[in-house]
Design a protein around this motif. Structure first.
Motif, PDB file in Angstrom:
ATOM      1  N   ASP A  22       0.958  -1.233  -0.251  1.00 33.03           N
ATOM      2  CA  ASP A  22       0.140  -0.078  -0.021  1.00 33.03           C
ATOM      3  C   ASP A  22       0.951   1.293   0.166  1.00 33.03           C
ATOM      4  OD1 ASP A  22       0.905  -0.857   2.523  1.00 33.03           O
ATOM      5  OD2 ASP A  22      -0.678   0.666   3.434  1.00 33.03           O
ATOM      6  N   LEU A  23       2.105   1.291   0.160  1.00 32.52           N
ATOM      7  CA  LEU A  23       3.018   2.269   0.293  1.00 32.52           C
ATOM      8  C   LEU A  23       3.602   2.216  -0.734  1.00 32.52           C
ATOM      9  CD1 LEU A  23       4.378   1.970   3.949  1.00 32.52           C
ATOM     10  CD2 LEU A  23       2.219   3.350   3.234  1.00 32.52           C
ATOM     11  N   THR A  24       2.997   3.182  -1.826  1.00 30.82           N
ATOM     12  CA  THR A  24       3.698   3.055  -3.241  1.00 30.82           C
ATOM     13  C   THR A  24       3.571   4.719  -3.772  1.00 30.82           C
ATOM     14  OG1 THR A  24       3.406   2.276  -5.348  1.00 30.82           O
ATOM     15  CG2 THR A  24       1.487   2.591  -4.221  1.00 30.82           C
ATOM     16  N   PRO A  25       4.292   5.188  -4.802  1.00 27.37           N
ATOM     17  CA  PRO A  25       5.415   4.316  -4.997  1.00 27.37           C
ATOM     18  C   PRO A  25       6.867   4.469  -4.499  1.00 27.37           C
ATOM     19  CG  PRO A  25       5.351   6.392  -6.158  1.00 27.37           C
ATOM     20  CD  PRO A  25       3.949   6.290  -5.301  1.00 27.37           C
ATOM     21  N   ASN A  26       7.911   3.779  -4.790  1.00 29.81           N
ATOM     22  CA  ASN A  26       9.063   3.597  -3.946  1.00 29.81           C
ATOM     23  C   ASN A  26      10.145   3.977  -5.075  1.00 29.81           C
ATOM     24  OD1 ASN A  26       8.864   1.007  -1.754  1.00 29.81           O
ATOM     25  ND2 ASN A  26       7.335   2.155  -2.539  1.00 29.81           N
ATOM     26  N   LEU A  27      10.818   5.132  -4.218  1.00 24.70           N
ATOM     27  CA  LEU A  27      12.352   5.484  -4.881  1.00 24.70           C
ATOM     28  C   LEU A  27      13.060   3.998  -4.740  1.00 24.70           C
ATOM     29  CD1 LEU A  27      14.211   7.608  -6.170  1.00 24.70           C
ATOM     30  CD2 LEU A  27      15.043   8.034  -3.778  1.00 24.70           C
ATOM     31  N   CYS A  28      13.961   3.808  -5.617  1.00 24.79           N
ATOM     32  CA  CYS A  28      14.792   2.640  -5.684  1.00 24.79           C
ATOM     33  C   CYS A  28      16.207   2.671  -6.303  1.00 24.79           C
ATOM     34  CB  CYS A  28      14.081   1.426  -6.208  1.00 24.79           C
ATOM     35  SG  CYS A  28      13.839   1.492  -7.932  1.00 24.79           S
ATOM     36  N   ALA A  29      17.006   1.969  -5.952  1.00 28.24           N
ATOM     37  CA  ALA A  29      18.268   1.815  -6.816  1.00 28.24           C
ATOM     38  C   ALA A  29      19.051   3.047  -6.966  1.00 28.24           C
ATOM     39  CB  ALA A  29      18.019   1.174  -8.042  1.00 28.24           C
ATOM     40  N   LEU A  30      18.810   3.947  -5.992  1.00 24.98           N
ATOM     41  CA  LEU A  30      19.616   5.244  -6.096  1.00 24.98           C
ATOM     42  C   LEU A  30      21.131   4.848  -6.022  1.00 24.98           C
ATOM     43  CD1 LEU A  30      19.841   8.125  -6.297  1.00 24.98           C
ATOM     44  CD2 LEU A  30      19.556   8.372  -3.686  1.00 24.98           C
ATOM     45  N   TYR A  31      22.035   5.197  -6.616  1.00 25.61           N
ATOM     46  CA  TYR A  31      23.409   5.113  -6.579  1.00 25.61           C
ATOM     47  C   TYR A  31      24.084   6.066  -7.299  1.00 25.61           C
ATOM     48  CZ  TYR A  31      27.937   2.303  -6.340  1.00 25.61           C
ATOM     49  OH  TYR A  31      28.965   2.004  -6.147  1.00 25.61           O
ATOM     50  N   VAL A  32      25.130   6.662  -6.702  1.00 25.48           N
ATOM     51  CA  VAL A  32      26.265   7.561  -7.331  1.00 25.48           C
ATOM     52  C   VAL A  32      27.281   6.778  -7.092  1.00 25.48           C
ATOM     53  CG1 VAL A  32      27.050   9.772  -6.828  1.00 25.48           C
ATOM     54  CG2 VAL A  32      24.702   9.577  -6.454  1.00 25.48           C
ATOM     55  N   GLU A  33      28.228   6.985  -8.156  1.00 28.64           N
ATOM     56  CA  GLU A  33      29.657   6.330  -8.164  1.00 28.64           C
ATOM     57  C   GLU A  33      30.562   7.048  -7.104  1.00 28.64           C
ATOM     58  OE1 GLU A  33      30.850   3.640  -9.820  1.00 28.64           O
ATOM     59  OE2 GLU A  33      29.446   3.145 -11.118  1.00 28.64           O
ATOM     60  N   PRO A  34      31.389   6.423  -6.565  1.00 27.00           N
ATOM     61  CA  PRO A  34      32.131   6.828  -5.214  1.00 27.00           C
ATOM     62  C   PRO A  34      32.798   8.162  -5.771  1.00 27.00           C
ATOM     63  CG  PRO A  34      32.444   4.635  -5.024  1.00 27.00           C
ATOM     64  CD  PRO A  34      31.370   4.939  -6.586  1.00 27.00           C
ATOM     65  N   ALA A  35      33.425   8.196  -6.811  1.00 35.22           N
ATOM     66  CA  ALA A  35      34.162   9.418  -7.250  1.00 35.22           C
ATOM     67  C   ALA A  35      33.385  10.709  -7.614  1.00 35.22           C
ATOM     68  CB  ALA A  35      34.741   8.996  -8.656  1.00 35.22           C
ATOM     69  N   TYR A  36      32.038  10.483  -7.524  1.00 36.65           N
ATOM     70  CA  TYR A  36      31.272  11.814  -7.789  1.00 36.65           C
ATOM     71  C   TYR A  36      30.275  11.916  -6.576  1.00 36.65           C
ATOM     72  CZ  TYR A  36      32.630  11.160 -12.786  1.00 36.65           C
ATOM     73  OH  TYR A  36      33.097  11.325 -13.828  1.00 36.65           O
ATOM     74  N   ARG A  37      30.510  11.314  -5.502  1.00 34.17           N
ATOM     75  CA  ARG A  37      29.636  11.584  -4.464  1.00 34.17           C
ATOM     76  C   ARG A  37      29.984  12.960  -3.763  1.00 34.17           C
ATOM     77  NH1 ARG A  37      29.654   5.563  -2.000  1.00 34.17           N
ATOM     78  NH2 ARG A  37      28.692   4.766  -3.841  1.00 34.17           N
ATOM     79  N   GLY A  38      28.932  13.558  -3.012  1.00 35.46           N
ATOM     80  CA  GLY A  38      29.320  14.715  -2.263  1.00 35.46           C
ATOM     81  C   GLY A  38      29.140  16.018  -3.073  1.00 35.46           C
TER      82      GLY A  38
END
Length: 157
Positions: free
Chosen positions: A74-90
């Motif tokens: 019932d809790l929809t929609p969901n953000l999923c699979a969020l990923y940032v390559e380590p060199a681009y974080r921050g």
């Protein structure tokens, strides 16, 4: 950096499915099916996003799906699979992906977007509120967060 909606650039689908599968261990076929669903319903859910570097290599991505492997259908929609390559974080890339996901969720007619995660402080800093504990499909418990979605214009990338 431009956020690309995979439904608008289907030529990126093979590259995207391999990248997401590598990051999350979910079979490529599951991503292919979800991205095909997104292409057939560009104003609904699911949605998939990418950010590429100058050499057209994927450096970040995320999706919006109905359910991210938990019992609360019932809790929809969901953000999923969020990923940032380590060199681009921050660099605000994850926040940029989340912001467009929230706008697109509102445009699809939903008032809230949910996610499950162990990265509590990061999402709280990004405006997500703790909803409660939910049981994952594998039986474990994980924290669920929600974010209110405001209706507004979305980017057409």
């Amino acid at each position: 950096m431009e956020v690309i909606k995979i439904s608008n650039k289907p030529e990126l689908k093979a590259q995207a499915t391999a990248w997401f599968s590598d990051k999350w261990g979910v079979p490529v076929d599951a991503y292919l099916e979800s991205m095909a669903d997104a292409a057939s319903n560009p104003h609904g859910i699911p949605k998939w996003y990418l950010i590429l570097d100058d050499s057209n290599t994927i450096i970040a991505g995320a999706g919006i799906i109905e359910n991210d492997f938990h019992e609360r259908k019932d809790l929809t929609p969901n953000l999923c699979a969020l990923y940032v390559e380590p060199a681009y974080r921050g660099q605000g890339i994850a926040r940029k992906l989340m912001d467009i996901a929230v706008k697109d969720t509102a445009a699809a007619g939903f008032e809230r977007l949910y996610l499950i995660t162990d990265h509590t402080q990061f999402y709280e800093k990004c405006g997500w509120n703790f909803y409660g504990m939910v049981k994952e499909d594998d039986g474990g418990e994980i924290r669920m967060y929600e974010r209110v979605c405001q209706r507004g214009n979305t980017e057409n990338t």
